[in-house]
Every structure is written in structure tokens, then in C-alpha cells.
Design a protein around this motif. Structure first.
Motif, PDB file in Angstrom:
ATOM      1  N   THR A 260      49.396   1.925   9.081  1.00 34.76           N
ATOM      2  CA  THR A 260      49.105   3.257   9.611  1.00 34.76           C
ATOM      3  C   THR A 260      48.329   4.097   8.603  1.00 34.76           C
ATOM      4  N   HIS A 261      48.674   3.956   7.314  1.00 31.65           N
ATOM      5  CA  HIS A 261      48.113   4.841   6.295  1.00 31.65           C
ATOM      6  C   HIS A 261      46.890   4.303   5.560  1.00 31.65           C
ATOM      7  N   TYR A 262      46.635   2.995   5.629  1.00 29.35           N
ATOM      8  CA  TYR A 262      45.531   2.423   4.846  1.00 29.35           C
ATOM      9  C   TYR A 262      44.612   1.570   5.717  1.00 29.35           C
TER      10      TYR A 262
ATOM     11  N   THR B  17      40.464   4.181   2.805  1.00 30.98           N
ATOM     12  CA  THR B  17      41.710   4.184   2.020  1.00 30.98           C
ATOM     13  C   THR B  17      42.142   2.751   1.759  1.00 30.98           C
TER      14      THR B  17
ATOM     15  N   GLU C 267      54.073   0.946   8.414  1.00 31.03           N
ATOM     16  CA  GLU C 267      53.780   2.161   7.641  1.00 31.03           C
ATOM     17  C   GLU C 267      52.500   1.991   6.820  1.00 31.03           C
TER      18      GLU C 267
END
Length: 371
Positions: free
Chosen positions: A264-266, A183, A261
């Protein structure tokens, strides 16, 4: 295993006697730094055309001044040694061409000093920290330092409003394996809201300084009307400093949450390598740039991604992210007042979203060429 450093910052509450010693150490560190810099400046002015001789000159050390100024022996000797090290770093940076010639320190500079861990001279106790010359200093430890972390050094500082803080630098070893990139997100810096990402989301970052500007202006006017140095002037100065510190703390807290944030997501974050100082001067956006704290945000991103084996990719600042069509690659002029990118191929997008898509694509290209 990779060696890592991590700092933990806590508020401390010195007694009157400890506060006096802290301020005495601030003054001695500043004095030694300025004395050493004055000698180096004099030597440099005389020998700047003879660089080979300049390199061989024996530079002054804090021990030299202790013979003449006996009161320097009253404070932590390691703090004075660190003042010399800081000057050495600044001096080397100047000769490498990456910084200007070191400046003299004044009382208006940030008041701080650093001491190192030697033979267990610094210890964490229950609600206290033991430091050289200060003994047991009361500390509000709001988070635990992991047992596998080794203490390296401590930096004591005071804010404009008179609050004392200690930053404890620790070292630890951690196995960091580079993560495969599944990601990725591109971020386009914006004055309004910090950034827009390549998924079309806006950070909606609050403008803390702008929100406080009206109240701050009122308090600063009150300060300007009071007699400098008086009791009322000092009370008002602390009131203004508290407001400024609140803005800085709100900004820092918000940037920590935003960066966490994203991490955490990428697996990879792509940003432009922007010269924020140049932007603030050239575009006259000084307050907006400072309010956003983009530099602080990117430094948070960098270390948080690194801790997890993830990647921060920087795109060249001259890359035409705003002028390029993210669909067909066409390049066209985009003045600052044009907020929508409309291309002849039929694409019609918000200019910041379009730029974020281009930044992500450029990041993918850089990764492919590197591999």
C-alpha cells in the motif's frame, strides 16, 4: 489485458457419505501416482544411460490401471488425470536439474486431490458447491468471488485435525500498467522480528511458534504416553494438530497484513534473495527461520505487488549488506554478535538498519542499470 489466476480457500462440511468418497479419492489418487512413478522409475533405471530412447518411451496413464483395478472408476476421473499431470511436472523438473527424483506418496503426505471445470460440472450455489461425484457440498463462503472470474479447478484437502477445505482457482483478465517508482523501501531479514526496513522501522512480528512452544510440548508429551491408535490417542493427536494449525493460521494472517501494508505504501520493495533452507541448516536456526515464515512473506509480497503493477527487486544473496557502510561504502567484518555498525567515517547505526539502507541502494542501482 493480462490473464491472471487467483485462488479462494473456503472450509467445507461434507456429509459422512461425501467424506467417504473424498477419502476414497485421496487413496485412489495416491495409488495411481505411486503406480505410475514405480513404472517410470523402473524404466529410468534401465534406460538412464540412453536418454534418447528414454524420451521416446510411452508413459503409463490412469486409464491403463482402470482395466485392472475396477474400483478406480468409482472416483472422479479428472482427479486421477491431475495426479498424472503432477507426476509429469515433477519428472520434467528432475530432468531439468531443478528438483530431485519424485518420491512415492504415503498417507502421511498432505491428503488432497484436484478436479477441473468441464462443461459446467462445478458450480457455486447458495452456501454450497457442486462437485463431480460429491454433488452439493456445504461450504462456508466468507468472501464473494467476483462475477468476472471464471472457475478453472478445485482442490479438496484435509488437515491433520480433520478439517476439510476447498481451494477454488479462478482466472480473470486485468489491465496492469507498470507504475512509476516514487517510493521504495529496502528490507533486511532478521531472526528477531522478521525484518528491519530502510526507514528504520521494525516489523515486530510475533513469534507465534515460540509463544506456543511450552503448551505444545506439554500436549505432545501427553500424546507420546498414550497407546497409538486408541481413542484417547486420537483425541490427543487432534488436540496437538489444532494447536499447530492455530500457529500456522496466525503466522499466515500476520504475514498477509504486513505484506499488504508494504504494498500500500511503496511502489517498489527490495529484498535479499536468501536461501532460507541453507541458512536454517548452516546457522542452526531452524525453528527461528520456520517461525518467521520469510519465504511465505516474500511470496505474498510478490503477487500483491504484481497485481498493482508494482515491483519486487531481489538483491543477490552474496551482496555484503551487513558488512558495508551505508554512508561511505567501506567494507569491514561484521560477526553475528556485533549488533551495531561503527565505521571509521563516524557512522554508528544498528546493523540491521544499516543493512536495509544498503539493500535499498543496491535496488536503486539495479533499477538504474536495467533502464
Amino acid at each position: 489485458m493480462t490473464k491472471q489466476n487467483k485462488a479462494y480457500k473456503f472450509r467445507v462440511y461434507p456429509t459422512e457419505e461425501q467424506a467417504l468418497m473424498i477419502h476414497k479419492t485421496f487413496g485412489c489418487v495416491r495409488f495411481v501416482y505411486n503406480k505410475m512413478l514405480a513404472e517410470r522409475k523402473e524404466t529410468y533405471d534401465h534406460l538412464k544411460d540412453d536418454k534418447e530412447t528414454l524420451k521416446k518411451v510411452k508413459l503409463p496413464t490412469p486409464a491403463k490401471y482402470k482395466q485392472e483395478y475396477a474400483w478406480l472408476k468409482e472416483v472422479d476421473s479428472l482427479a486421477l488425470v491431475n495426479a498424472q499431470r503432477n507426476l509429469d511436472k515433477a519428472y520434467k523438473a528432475f530432468f531439468k536439474g531443478i528438483a530431485k527424483f519424485p518420491k512415492f506418496k504415503s498417507k502421511r503426505h498432505k491428503q488432497s486431490y484436484t478436479t477441473n471445470v468441464v462443461n459446467g460440472n462445478i458450480q457455486l450455489l447458495n452456501g454450497y458447491i457442486q462437485l463431480p461425484k460429491l454433488k452439493r457440498l456445504k461450504m462456508k463462503q466468507h468472501r464473494e468471488i467476483p462475477s468476472e472470474h471464471t472457475l478453472k479447478s478445485c482442490t479438496l484437502s484435509i488437515t491433520s485435525s480433520g478439517k476439510y477445505y476447498i481451494s477454488i482457482l479462478t482466472a480473470y483478465e486485468k489491465q496492469i500498467d507498470p507504475k512509476e517508482i516514487h517510493t521504495m523501501v529496502g528490507l533486511d531479514f532478521t531472526m528477531d522480528g522478521l525484518f528491519v526496513d530502510s526507514d528504520g522501522k521494525k516489523a515486530n512480528y510475533p513469534k507465534f511458534y515460540r509463544q506456543m512452544l511450552g503448551k505444545l510440548a506439554i500436549e505432545q508429551r501427553k500424546l507420546s504416553r498414550k497407546k497409538k491408535g486408541s481413542s484417547n490417542w486420537n483425541k490427543q493427536r487432534i488436540r496437538v494438530a489444532n494447536m499447530q494449525e492455530k500457529v500456522a493460521n496466525q503466522r499466515k494472517n500476520s504475514l498477509h497484513h504486513l505484506s499488504k501494508e508494504l504494498v500500500t505504501h511503496y511502489d517498489a520493495v527490495v529484498i535479499e534473495d536468501l536461501d532460507m533452507k541453507g541458512m536454517s541448516q548452516a546457522l542452526q536456526f531452524g525453528k527461528s527461520v520456520a517461525d518467521n515464515g520469510w519465504g511465505m512473506f516474500t511470496s505474498f509480497l510478490k503477487y500483491k505487488l504484481k497485481e498493482q503493477g508494482k515491483h519486487l527487486i531481489k538483491v543477490d544473496k552474496w551482496f555484503p549488506s551487513s558488512k558495508t557502510c551505508s554512508s561511505c561504502g567501506n567494507i569491514q567484518p561484521m560477526p553475528m554478535n556485533m549488533r551495531v555498525y561503527a565505521c571509521s567515517c563516524g557512522l554508528k547505526l544498528d546493523r540491521d538498519y544499516n543493512a536495509a539502507l544498503n539493500i535499498k541502494k543496491e535496488g536503486m542501482r539495479l533499477l538504474a542499470s536495467a533502464s
